[in-house]
Design an enzyme around this catalytic site. Structure first.
Site, PDB file in Angstrom:
ATOM      1  N   SER A 147       0.904  -1.071   0.168  1.00 45.41           N
ATOM      2  CA  SER A 147      -0.029   0.055   0.010  1.00 45.41           C
ATOM      3  C   SER A 147       1.077   1.180  -0.061  1.00 45.41           C
ATOM      4  O   SER A 147       2.064   1.355   0.453  1.00 45.41           O
ATOM      5  CB  SER A 147      -0.974  -0.005   1.403  1.00 45.41           C
ATOM      6  OG  SER A 147      -1.411   1.336   1.363  1.00 45.41           O
ATOM      7  N   TYR A 160      -1.573  -0.444  10.464  1.00 42.94           N
ATOM      8  CA  TYR A 160      -1.553  -0.741   8.850  1.00 42.94           C
ATOM      9  C   TYR A 160      -0.551  -0.573   8.171  1.00 42.94           C
ATOM     10  O   TYR A 160       0.030  -1.338   7.256  1.00 42.94           O
ATOM     11  CB  TYR A 160      -3.036   0.002   8.476  1.00 42.94           C
ATOM     12  CG  TYR A 160      -3.289  -0.388   7.032  1.00 42.94           C
ATOM     13  CD1 TYR A 160      -4.054  -1.494   6.558  1.00 42.94           C
ATOM     14  CD2 TYR A 160      -2.867   0.493   6.048  1.00 42.94           C
ATOM     15  CE1 TYR A 160      -4.151  -1.726   5.384  1.00 42.94           C
ATOM     16  CE2 TYR A 160      -3.156   0.630   4.481  1.00 42.94           C
ATOM     17  CZ  TYR A 160      -4.087  -0.683   4.281  1.00 42.94           C
ATOM     18  OH  TYR A 160      -4.191  -0.895   3.039  1.00 42.94           O
ATOM     19  N   ILE A 193      -8.444   3.357  -3.609  1.00 51.81           N
ATOM     20  CA  ILE A 193      -9.048   2.382  -4.556  1.00 51.81           C
ATOM     21  C   ILE A 193     -10.625   2.497  -3.956  1.00 51.81           C
ATOM     22  O   ILE A 193     -10.844   2.207  -2.762  1.00 51.81           O
ATOM     23  CB  ILE A 193      -8.551   1.145  -4.808  1.00 51.81           C
ATOM     24  CG1 ILE A 193      -7.414   1.294  -5.115  1.00 51.81           C
ATOM     25  CG2 ILE A 193      -9.637   0.430  -5.930  1.00 51.81           C
ATOM     26  CD1 ILE A 193      -6.820   1.935  -6.535  1.00 51.81           C
TER      27      ILE A 193
HETATM   28  N1  LIG Z   1      -9.013   0.199  -1.268  1.00 51.13           N
HETATM   29  C1  LIG Z   1      -7.799   0.987  -1.333  1.00 51.13           C
HETATM   30  O1  LIG Z   1      -7.822   2.216  -1.290  1.00 51.13           O
HETATM   31  C2  LIG Z   1      -6.376   0.164  -0.776  1.00 51.13           C
HETATM   32  C3  LIG Z   1      -5.374   0.962  -1.006  1.00 51.13           C
HETATM   33  C4  LIG Z   1      -4.088   0.320  -0.581  1.00 51.13           C
HETATM   34  C5  LIG Z   1      -4.102  -1.010  -0.210  1.00 51.13           C
HETATM   35  N2  LIG Z   1      -5.237  -1.751  -0.190  1.00 51.13           N
HETATM   36  C6  LIG Z   1      -5.202  -3.216  -0.106  1.00 51.13           C
HETATM   37  O2  LIG Z   1      -5.744  -3.968  -1.011  1.00 51.13           O
HETATM   38  C7  LIG Z   1      -6.409  -5.117  -0.440  1.00 51.13           C
HETATM   39  C8  LIG Z   1      -7.712  -5.187  -0.927  1.00 51.13           C
HETATM   40  O3  LIG Z   1      -8.533  -4.310  -0.143  1.00 51.13           O
HETATM   41  P1  LIG Z   1      -9.952  -3.576  -0.660  1.00 51.13           P
HETATM   42  O4  LIG Z   1      -9.844  -2.400  -0.730  1.00 51.13           O
HETATM   43  O5  LIG Z   1     -10.181  -4.436  -2.059  1.00 51.13           O
HETATM   44  O6  LIG Z   1     -10.818  -4.142   0.404  1.00 51.13           O
HETATM   45  P2  LIG Z   1     -12.229  -4.851   0.611  1.00 51.13           P
HETATM   46  O7  LIG Z   1     -12.495  -4.686   2.063  1.00 51.13           O
HETATM   47  O8  LIG Z   1     -13.025  -4.613  -0.120  1.00 51.13           O
HETATM   48  O9  LIG Z   1     -11.772  -6.399   0.639  1.00 51.13           O
HETATM   49  C9  LIG Z   1     -10.588  -6.932   1.310  1.00 51.13           C
HETATM   50  C10 LIG Z   1     -11.236  -8.319   1.543  1.00 51.13           C
HETATM   51  O10 LIG Z   1     -10.276  -9.228   2.506  1.00 51.13           O
HETATM   52  C11 LIG Z   1     -11.306 -10.150   3.177  1.00 51.13           C
HETATM   53  N3  LIG Z   1     -10.631 -10.299   4.369  1.00 51.13           N
HETATM   54  C12 LIG Z   1     -10.404  -9.648   5.524  1.00 51.13           C
HETATM   55  N4  LIG Z   1      -9.698 -10.215   6.601  1.00 51.13           N
HETATM   56  C13 LIG Z   1      -9.885 -11.446   6.152  1.00 51.13           C
HETATM   57  C14 LIG Z   1      -9.136 -12.690   6.549  1.00 51.13           C
HETATM   58  N5  LIG Z   1      -8.849 -12.824   7.952  1.00 51.13           N
HETATM   59  N6  LIG Z   1      -9.170 -13.844   6.003  1.00 51.13           N
HETATM   60  C15 LIG Z   1      -9.669 -13.758   4.712  1.00 51.13           C
HETATM   61  N7  LIG Z   1     -10.182 -12.888   4.009  1.00 51.13           N
HETATM   62  C16 LIG Z   1     -10.167 -11.554   4.951  1.00 51.13           C
HETATM   63  C17 LIG Z   1     -12.535  -9.193   3.428  1.00 51.13           C
HETATM   64  O11 LIG Z   1     -13.613  -9.995   3.822  1.00 51.13           O
HETATM   65  C18 LIG Z   1     -12.653  -8.515   2.305  1.00 51.13           C
HETATM   66  O12 LIG Z   1     -13.480  -9.179   1.146  1.00 51.13           O
HETATM   67  C19 LIG Z   1      -6.204  -5.024   1.017  1.00 51.13           C
HETATM   68  O13 LIG Z   1      -4.768  -5.755   1.359  1.00 51.13           O
HETATM   69  C20 LIG Z   1      -5.987  -3.426   1.342  1.00 51.13           C
HETATM   70  O14 LIG Z   1      -4.954  -3.347   2.359  1.00 51.13           O
HETATM   71  C21 LIG Z   1      -6.470  -1.024  -0.525  1.00 51.13           C
END
Ligand SMILES: NC(=O)c1ccc[n+]([C@@H]2O[C@H](COP(=O)([O-])OP(=O)(O)OC[C@H]3O[C@@H](n4cnc5c(N)ncnc54)[C@H](O)[C@@H]3O)[C@@H](O)[C@H]2O)c1
Length: 257
Positions: A147, A160, A193
């Site tokens: 991230s 985080y 995102i």
């Molecule tokens: N959305 C953003 O702005 C952003 C930015 C940088 C990084 N990220 C990273 O991208 C990845 C996806 O995030 P997203 O934005 O799609 O979020 P999201 O919440 O839409 O999806 C995350 C998924 O991970 C699952 N999850 C959480 N804990 C879990 C566990 N213990 N076991 C199995 N599954 C689990 C959740 O149920 C969810 O379906 C994450 O690693 C997040 O840190 C997101």
């Protein structure tokens, strides 16, 4: 438009496939012929992904899912073994599952600090460890999720950011450790995102000093969509990324430059 089939006959595990970025990655891989198992704790999201995948699978693309937590050592061992038993091989692991917690550091308990570490860092470690013996056989690859929070130190996210910094360091360490065995290990570092995780973060911003997020207050700030990053995960996991390992690829529309 050229239809790509970069994942034909390739067996791939995608964690976090029940929502947001992970769901978009699953769609992309299945659309390119991948045999994809999505893993998540969110069963409804995994089932919704099945509906999406049905409509787009081409060139032998297939979707299935397993419910389980990436933080559970037993569960991770079983999931990886079950996929290999069912499909006979593993070609790629894409670790996307993650959680975000944000709070002032002085108000953060140790338990709260550890929550993102346990899912984002420990979960990624467990899946990498269990998958690597299978990936060495196929000369496969891993794509992790970092991230911009780690690279740029977004405030109010000590746990985080630390978890994602750990993912970056581990990605580079594994890339070097497995280079001779032909396994590539890279990571994508998304910026903002539009996903439920990001919405949750916006909801929790009340009372926090938003001006400290220097990228958010830029007049040209843009938030991306899950498909904007899914394409980069797919590139790295495919033969198109065959000369890349140990890379952390930032995908943020340039707002952290
Ligand atoms: N959305 C953003 O702005 C952003 C930015 C940088 C990084 N990220 C990273 O991208 C990845 C996806 O995030 P997203 O934005 O799609 O979020 P999201 O919440 O839409 O999806 C995350 C998924 O991970 C699952 N999850 C959480 N804990 C879990 C566990 N213990 N076991 C199995 N599954 C689990 C959740 O149920 C969810 O379906 C994450 O690693 C997040 O840190 C997101």
């Amino acid at each position: 438009m050229t239809v790509l089939s970069r994942f034909e006959k390739k067996v791939i595990i995608v964690t976090g496939g029940g929502s947001g970025i992970g769901q978009a990655v699953v769609r992309r891989l299945v659309a390119e012929g991948g045999i994809v198992t999505a893993v998540d704790v969110n069963e409804d999201g995994l089932k919704a992904g099945a509906k999406q995948a049905e409509n787009i699978a081409v060139a032998g693309g297939r979707y299935s899912f397993m419910v389980g937590s990436v933080s559970s050592e037993e569960s991770v061992k079983k999931i990886v073994q079950d996929v290999v038993d069912q499909e006979g091989r593993l070609d790629a692991l894409i670790n996307v599952a993650g959680i975000l917690r944000s709070k002032k550091t002085t108000e953060t308990s140790l338990e709260e600090f550890m929550e993102p570490i346990n899912v984002n860092l420990i979960g990624t470690f467990l899946f990498c460890r269990e998958a690597l013996p299978h990936l060495t056989k196929t000369k496969g690859n891993i794509v992790n999720t970092a991230s911009t929070s780690a690279q740029y130190g977004h405030p109010y996210m000590a746990g985080y950011a630390a978890s994602k910094g750990g993912v970056e360091a581990m990605t580079k360490a594994l890339a070097r450790e497995y280079m001779k065995e032909g396994v590539r290990v890279n990571a994508v570092a998304p910026g903002g995102i539009n996903t439920p995780l990001k919405e949750g973060q916006n909801d929790r911003m009340g009372g926090l000093d938003v001006s400290l997020f220097s990228h958010l207050v830029r007049p040209d700030y843009v938030c991306g969509e899950p498909d904007d990053v899914a394409s980069v995960f797919a590139m790295l996991a495919s033969a198109d990324g065959s000369f890349m390992t140990g890379e952390i690829v930032k995908v943020d529309g340039g707002v952290h430059n």
